[in-house]
Design a protein around this motif. Structure first.
Motif, PDB file in Angstrom:
ATOM      1  N   VAL A 199      46.190 -15.476   4.923  1.00  0.00           N
ATOM      2  CA  VAL A 199      45.852 -16.676   5.127  1.00  0.00           C
ATOM      3  C   VAL A 199      47.548 -17.489   5.270  1.00  0.00           C
ATOM      4  O   VAL A 199      47.352 -18.598   6.171  1.00  0.00           O
ATOM      5  CB  VAL A 199      44.941 -17.129   4.482  1.00  0.00           C
ATOM      6  N   MET A 200      47.856 -17.066   4.126  1.00  0.00           N
ATOM      7  CA  MET A 200      49.285 -17.865   4.767  1.00  0.00           C
ATOM      8  C   MET A 200      50.075 -17.641   5.077  1.00  0.00           C
ATOM      9  O   MET A 200      50.702 -18.737   6.352  1.00  0.00           O
ATOM     10  CB  MET A 200      50.303 -17.508   3.632  1.00  0.00           C
TER      11      MET A 200
ATOM     12  N   LEU B  83      41.639 -24.196   2.649  1.00  0.00           N
ATOM     13  CA  LEU B  83      39.947 -23.240   2.286  1.00  0.00           C
ATOM     14  C   LEU B  83      40.027 -21.720   1.984  1.00  0.00           C
ATOM     15  O   LEU B  83      39.249 -21.280   1.094  1.00  0.00           O
ATOM     16  CB  LEU B  83      39.143 -23.814   3.011  1.00  0.00           C
ATOM     17  N   GLN B  84      40.444 -21.199   3.344  1.00  0.00           N
ATOM     18  CA  GLN B  84      40.438 -19.423   3.136  1.00  0.00           C
ATOM     19  C   GLN B  84      41.083 -19.637   2.457  1.00  0.00           C
ATOM     20  O   GLN B  84      40.650 -18.100   1.981  1.00  0.00           O
ATOM     21  CB  GLN B  84      40.824 -19.211   5.092  1.00  0.00           C
TER      22      GLN B  84
ATOM     23  N   PRO C 142      40.950 -15.303  12.952  1.00  0.00           N
ATOM     24  CA  PRO C 142      39.265 -16.512  13.403  1.00  0.00           C
ATOM     25  C   PRO C 142      38.832 -17.426  11.918  1.00  0.00           C
ATOM     26  O   PRO C 142      38.961 -18.898  12.079  1.00  0.00           O
ATOM     27  CB  PRO C 142      37.937 -15.447  13.570  1.00  0.00           C
ATOM     28  N   ALA C 143      38.955 -16.444  10.341  1.00  0.00           N
ATOM     29  CA  ALA C 143      38.815 -17.200   9.848  1.00  0.00           C
ATOM     30  C   ALA C 143      39.011 -18.469   9.087  1.00  0.00           C
ATOM     31  O   ALA C 143      38.992 -19.658   9.332  1.00  0.00           O
ATOM     32  CB  ALA C 143      38.592 -16.695   8.681  1.00  0.00           C
ATOM     33  N   PRO C 144      41.198 -18.726   9.371  1.00  0.00           N
ATOM     34  CA  PRO C 144      41.530 -19.467   9.235  1.00  0.00           C
ATOM     35  C   PRO C 144      41.989 -20.766  10.454  1.00  0.00           C
ATOM     36  O   PRO C 144      41.860 -21.832   9.636  1.00  0.00           O
ATOM     37  CB  PRO C 144      42.952 -19.689   8.917  1.00  0.00           C
TER      38      PRO C 144
ATOM     39  N   ALA D 208      43.645  -9.733  -2.229  1.00  0.00           N
ATOM     40  CA  ALA D 208      44.979  -9.616  -2.657  1.00  0.00           C
ATOM     41  C   ALA D 208      45.464 -10.097  -1.006  1.00  0.00           C
ATOM     42  O   ALA D 208      46.604 -10.904  -0.467  1.00  0.00           O
ATOM     43  CB  ALA D 208      45.575  -8.749  -2.910  1.00  0.00           C
ATOM     44  N   LEU D 209      45.551  -8.885  -0.218  1.00  0.00           N
ATOM     45  CA  LEU D 209      45.559  -8.427   0.778  1.00  0.00           C
ATOM     46  C   LEU D 209      45.076 -10.720   2.047  1.00  0.00           C
ATOM     47  O   LEU D 209      45.857 -10.804   3.062  1.00  0.00           O
ATOM     48  CB  LEU D 209      45.840  -7.144   1.389  1.00  0.00           C
TER      49      LEU D 209
END
Length: 546
Positions: free
Chosen positions: A377-378, A214-215, A438-440, A371-372
Motif C-alpha cells: 500500500v505504501m 485507508l487501505q 486496484p484497492a488503494p 504485513a506485505l
C-alpha cells in the motif's frame, strides 16, 4: 380613463418624498448589484490564485505547507482499522480451533475429521457486520451533511464502544450475529466519512496518499488480528477468542479524543456558509506562513457556488444528470473490490487451510499476507501519485485477472504437495498485489469523483453498493471454500477471474483520469460530458466556471 400614476401608487398623485424615495431605492439596488459583482470578481481572482498555487505545489511542498492536514487525515483513516479488525477477526474465527469446537459441528467425513462452523453460520457471521454497515452508510450521509464529519464520527465511536460489550459476552452464534450487526452501524459511518474527509482537507498533490491510507489501515487491522489469533490459536479455551474480541476496546476512546480535537472539513464549513470558521480550519491544517487562507476559502466558494442548488442535498439527486455518472463510478469501483478476488484476502487463513496448509502454517501465511499488504500500500502511494489513478487501476486489475485464472488452473490439477503450494502461493500473491493497484487506487477515485455538495451522500451510496454485492459474494465465497459446500479451493479463481474481467472492461470505458485536477476542473469535465478516455488530454482554462 384612469391615471397610470394613480394606479401605481394606489390612488392620488405621488408625493415628492415618495418619488425621491423610489429613485433612492433604485440607486441603492444598483449600487448593491455593483458591490455584489465586485465581491464575486474579487473572490474569483483569489480563487484562481489559490488553485494555481495548488497546481504548482510538488508533493514535498504540499506536505510542508499542510503538515497537520496529513496528520488529521492519518487520524481519520485510523477509524477504518476497526472494521478491518472485526472483518478479519470473524474470518479467522471460522479457522480457530477453540471457536470451532465451541460453536461448530463435528464433520466426521472431513479429511481429516474435524470441528467446523456450518456453512450457513460461517456465511451469516461474515455477512452480519456488513448488513449493519449497509444501514450505517445510509445514516452517515444525512447525519454528516447536518452535523459535520467530526461529530458524526464521534457518534459512531461512542456507539461502537457499547456494542463491543454484546460481542464479548455472547454465548451463542445468534447473539454473535446480532452483535456484529450492531457493530456494523458505526463502521458504515466511518467508511462513508473517512475517504470524503481525507480528500477534502489536503491539497491536490496529497489526495492520493491521504485517501490510500485507508487501505493501509485495513492492512494494519488484519495484521493485528493475524498476530493475536496466531498467538492464541493453540489454546482450546474461550480466551482464544475472548481476548481478540476485547482488544477492540483499544481503539474507540483514544480516537474519539483525537477526533474531537480535529478541525472540521473547510469544504463542509463553506457549504454551510461558515466562511470564517472555514478560514480558521484551513489555518489549523496548514502553515500560515506558506498559505493564504482567504484565497483557499475563495477557491472553495467558487466550487461550491458552481454546484449551488436551492434544495438541500438528497439521495434522489445522486441519480440525476451528470451526478448519476459520478455515482455509478463510485459504486462501480466499490463493487469491483468484491468482484476481483478481494474476498480471498479477507478469508486468507481459511483459504490457506482449504489449500492444504496446516493450521499454524495457515495463520502464519495470513499474518505474512497482511504485513506485505501494508508495505505494498505504501508503495502504491508513489505509483498513484505520479502515474495516475486510471493507469494503476486498469493495469493492476488486468494483472489480477491473470493471476486469478492461474489460481483456478492450480486448483484444477490433482491434489499434491506441489499443487497445494502453488494454490497457497497464488492466493498470497493475489491478496498482496491487490493492495498495490486496484484497492488503494479505488479509495482515491472514491474521494475525488463525487460533487462536493453531495460527497457524504455519494460515498455512503457507494459503500452501500459495496455491502449489497459483498453479502451474496460472502455466501458464494464461503460455499466455494467450505468442505461441506462446494469444496473448490483454488478453483474459485475461475469465478473471481470472470467477474474481475467484467470490472476491468467496464473501467476501461467509463473510468476517467483525475490525477492533478482540482475539484472545479473535475466538476466542469463531468458537466461537459467529456469521454473518460479523453480526460487526460482535455485542458480546462483557469477562468472557466462551466
Amino acid at each position: 380613463m384612469s391615471n397610470p400614476t394613480e394606479k401605481e401608487y394606489g390612488g392620488g398623485a405621488p408625493e415628492v418624498g415618495e418619488v425621491e424615495g423610489a429613485f433612492n431605492q433604485v440607486e441603492h439596488t444598483h449600487a448593491y448589484d455593483l458591490d455584489l459583482k465586485a465581491d464575486v470578481a474579487d473572490y474569483k481572482a483569489d480563487a484562481v490564485e489559490a488553485e494555481n498555487a495548488e497546481h504548482k505545489m510538488g508533493v514535498i511542498d504540499a506536505v510542508k505547507a499542510y503538515p497537520m492536514a496529513s496528520f488529521w487525515a492519518f487520524i481519520m483513516s485510523f477509524t477504518i482499522i476497526m472494521e478491518s479488525y472485526d472483518v478479519f477477526l470473524i474470518g479467522n474465527f471460522v479457522a480457530l480451533p477453540a471457536f470451532k469446537q465451541q460453536f461448530g459441528v463435528w464433520d466426521a467425513n472431513g479429511s481429516p475429521p474435524q470441528w467446523v462452523i456450518e456453512t450457513k453460520w460461517q456465511s451469516a457471521l461474515q455477512v452480519s457486520g456488513q448488513l449493519g454497515a449497509l444501514i450505517g452508510v445510509f445514516l452517515a450521509g444525512p447525519l454528516t451533511s447536518r452535523i459535520g464529519y467530526r461529530y458524526a464520527t464521534l457518534t459512531g465511536l461512542m456507539l461502537l464502544n457499547a456494542f463491543i460489550f454484546i460481542f464479548y459476552f455472547a454465548k451463542s452464534l445468534p447473539l454473535i450475529f446480532v452483535a456484529q450487526l450492531l457493530e456494523g452501524l458505526p463502521w458504515g459511518i466511518f467508511i462513508a466519512n473517512a475517504p470524503a474527509y481525507c480528500s477534502e482537507i489536503v491539497p491536490i498533490k496529497l489526495r492520493a496518499p491521504a485517501t490510500q491510507m485507508l487501505q493501509m489501515f485495513w492492512a494494519i487491522g488484519s495484521i493485528i488480528v493475524g498476530a493475536v489469533t496466531y498467538r492464541y490459536n493453540g489454546r482450546l479455551d474461550s480466551s482464544a477468542y475472548k481476548i481478540p474480541i476485547a482488544l477492540q476496546w483499544m481503539f474507540p476512546t483514544p480516537l474519539a479524543i483525537l477526533i474531537f480535537c480535529a478541525p472540521e472539513s473547510p469544504w463542509w464549513l463553506v457549504r454551510k456558509g461558515r466562511l470564517e470558521e472555514a478560514k480558521h480550519s484551513i489555518e489549523r491544517l496548514g502553515r500560515r506562513s506558506r498559505l493564504n487562507s482567504s484565497e483557499a476559502v475563495a477557491m472553495m466558494r467558487r466550487v461550491v457556488e458552481l454546484e449551488t442548488s436551492e434544495k438541500p442535498p438528497s439521495h434522489i439527486e445522486l441519480f440525476k444528470g451528470t451526478d448519476l455518472y459520478r455515482t455509478l463510478i463510485v459504486c462501480g469501483v466499490y463493487l469491483a473490490q468484491n468482484l476481483t478476488g478481494n474476498l480471498i484476502a479477507n478469508q486468507a487463513v481459511y483459504f490457506f487451510e482449504q489449500a492444504g496448509m496446516g493450521t499454524n502454517t495457515a495463520f502464519a501465511l495470513g499474518l505474512t499476507t497482511s504485513a506485505l499488504q501494508m508495505v505494498f500500500v505504501m508503495l502504491s502511494w508513489i505509483l498513484t501519485t505520479y502515474l495516475g489513478r486510471r493507469t494503476i487501476y486498469l493495469w493492476g486489475s488486468a494483472f489480477n485477472v491473470v493471476l486469478l485464472v492461474a489460481l483456478g488452473v492450480a486448483g484444477s490439477v490433482d491434489r499434491t504437495h506441489a499443487s497445494n503450494l502453488a494454490q497457497a502461493s497464488l492466493g498470497l500473491i493475489i491478496s498482496v498485489l491487490f493492495t498495490l493497484g486496484p484497492a488503494p487506487a479505488s479509495w482515491v477515485i472514491i474521494g475525488e469523483t463525487s460533487a462536493i455538495r453531495l460527497r457524504p451522500l455519494t460515498t455512503g451510496m457507494g459503500r452501500a453498493a459495496y455491502y449489497i454485492i459483498e453479502i451474496p459474494c460472502i455466501f458464494l465465497g464461503s460455499y466455494m471454500l467450505n468442505p461441506t459446500g462446494g469444496n473448490l479451493a483454488g478453483k474459485c479463481g475461475y469465478v473471481w477471474g470472470a467477474t474481475g474481467f467484467l470490472c476491468l472492461v467496464t473501467a476501461y470505458f467509463y473510468l476517467p483520469e483525475m490525477k492533478g485536477l482540482s475539484y472545479r476542473e473535475i466538476d466542469i469535465l463531468f458537466k461537459r460530458r467529456v469521454p473518460a478516455r479523453k480526460w487526460k488530454e482535455t485542458v480546462i482554462d483557469v477562468q472557466d466556471d462551466e
